[in-house]
Design a protein around this motif. Sequence first.
Motif, short mmCIF file in Angstrom:
data_model
loop_
_atom_site.label_atom_id
_atom_site.label_comp_id
_atom_site.label_asym_id
_atom_site.label_seq_id
_atom_site.Cartn_x
_atom_site.Cartn_y
_atom_site.Cartn_z
N THR A 111 0.83 -1.20 0.00
CA THR A 111 0.00 0.00 0.00
C THR A 111 0.86 1.25 0.00
OG1 THR A 111 -1.66 1.24 1.27
CG2 THR A 111 -0.13 -0.11 2.52
N THR A 112 0.31 2.33 -0.48
CA THR A 112 0.99 3.62 -0.42
C THR A 112 0.69 4.35 0.88
OG1 THR A 112 -0.87 4.67 -1.56
CG2 THR A 112 0.94 3.86 -2.93
N ARG A 113 -0.18 3.78 1.69
CA ARG A 113 -0.49 4.39 2.97
C ARG A 113 0.73 4.33 3.90
NH1 ARG A 113 -5.48 7.08 3.07
NH2 ARG A 113 -7.14 5.77 2.21
N ALA A 114 0.74 5.22 4.87
CA ALA A 114 1.85 5.25 5.82
C ALA A 114 1.76 4.11 6.83
CB ALA A 114 1.88 6.59 6.55
N TRP A 115 0.58 3.52 6.99
CA TRP A 115 0.39 2.45 7.95
C TRP A 115 0.18 1.12 7.22
CZ3 TRP A 115 -3.25 6.15 6.80
CH2 TRP A 115 -4.47 5.71 6.25
N ARG A 116 0.22 0.05 7.98
CA ARG A 116 0.10 -1.30 7.43
C ARG A 116 -1.37 -1.74 7.39
NH1 ARG A 116 4.73 -4.28 10.98
NH2 ARG A 116 4.08 -6.13 9.82
#
Length: 229
Positions: A111-116
């Motif tokens: 993902t490009t999100r900062a979280w998993r």
Amino acid sequence: MPDYDLTLPDDFDGKVRLFPLPNVVMFPGIIQGLHIHEPRYREMMADAVADDGLITLAVELQGAAGSASRSRLFPLVCIGRIVSHTRLEDGCYNLLLLGLRRARLIAEFTTTRAWRTARVDLVRDSCLASAEEVNALRDRLMETFRSMAAVAGIDLEPFNSVDPRQVPLGLLADTIAYTSSLPLADMLTVLETIDVAARAERVVGLIEAKLARGSTAGERGFPPEFSPN
């Protein structure tokens, strides 16, 4: 022990936001206070509040090798729902998270999100014991916990306000395990024990062992206090 709504949204698809912590084990039916200050988790929090309100607590395995960017996680996690939150002036959050369901990690997403984020399968409690055996276990669990409470000064008022016979055995075992502040490894053992009769037996044994060691310091109150990320 209040009667919380532990249901997931009807459209829950098994995809979760992961909030890894090294020393917090969450159980269904428990409300955990959290203080969120890391930028990536503040971003995750904002996303959850704007969406379904769900955050999944996972335990980071200390000393376990993982990738350069991802620590290894214990395979059993607890999906939680934000029941209240406050965004502070500095952008941090204080929140109360209610544990809803056990789940098993299946795979993490790129993902490009900062979280998993990950895909999970829900884990349902099972019970092979008879009704008579369940009632006997419930009584034994409460008796053992009251012995610890007497030594450790744990406030039993939240437990005295309900009839233990009306509380599902699995929920009772989880709540008592959490309130008794068992060591992390013991808490993970409780988390992964799916048969509720075996879980209750395990909690009884762990508390009895703790009493035998004379180790009752650091027990949690109920509801639990805040834990920082």
